[in-house]
Motif scaffolding. Sequence first.
Motif: not given
Length: 297
Positions: A161-170, A195-201, A235-243
Amino acid sequence: MSLVLGVDAGGTSSRAVVATLDGQVLGRGRAGCGNPAACPPVEAFLQVGRAVEEALAAAGRGGVRAAVIGLAGIEGLPEGLAAHFPVPPRVVGDVVVAFAAGTPAASGTALISGTGAIAAKIIDHEIAATADGHGWQLGDEGSGFWIGRQAARSAVRGTPGSLTAAVLKHLGVGEPEMVAVAVQAAPPLALAELAPLVSRAAEEGDPEAVKIVERAAGLLVRTFREVHAPGTPVVLAGSVLTSEGPVRRAVRDLLPDCAPVVAGRGEDAAAWLAARSLAPRTPHQDFLPDTWGVSRT
């Protein structure tokens, strides 16, 4: 002219702001990790100092009358920190600042997912109870680190899948077998960068990424429910939840009756708390207009 200084010292970055009592920003500063639980205390306090000095460069030190810093896991003012401030700052929990960054209410629940993860019940702008926040080795379930680790575990197994490909590239490796070598050569918390790679995938429909997102959201909501008092603000905070992204959407979908709001800048909330120590009726909107749907100019 009376000024206030607000600081949000996080595991990834430290941010500072100097403002007037009506919320006019005179200077901002940003530096590296300021959380002594995530990096060596000497380095953390140095980075906080750099952020503070940058914010003060335009405003000057003489007018600052009150300061608040949001810092995890510390009560009282550490010796190595005081010298960086023009006045002794009040130290509050980072979750208190995160909660204030989303609402003027004095009590409610903050759910944070950034590099780490924690939920806190806030009463009168003080921490009354917490859930998780145990660090990457023992907890922080649903955090950026947790999500990144799941991505790396999936990739090292060669999950198609695209997630594995993105992790290998990163990671700069060509084969799944090399993921373990690359991960072990880096600091553990560097896994949060995946973590952002997971969101995009997940947005692209990668089944493994979608599964990780759903698990992360479920764990965060489970943590949240350990401390939440029904009917109080959330309130939701932190980069994972504010994005804007699949994790935040999944968490909101699991909390249909809570109407959670997204936190604004933590340093602005710290400045608002500092201003309230001088003028208790200081409007929240003056310091955090974005959370009220008012654009900054």
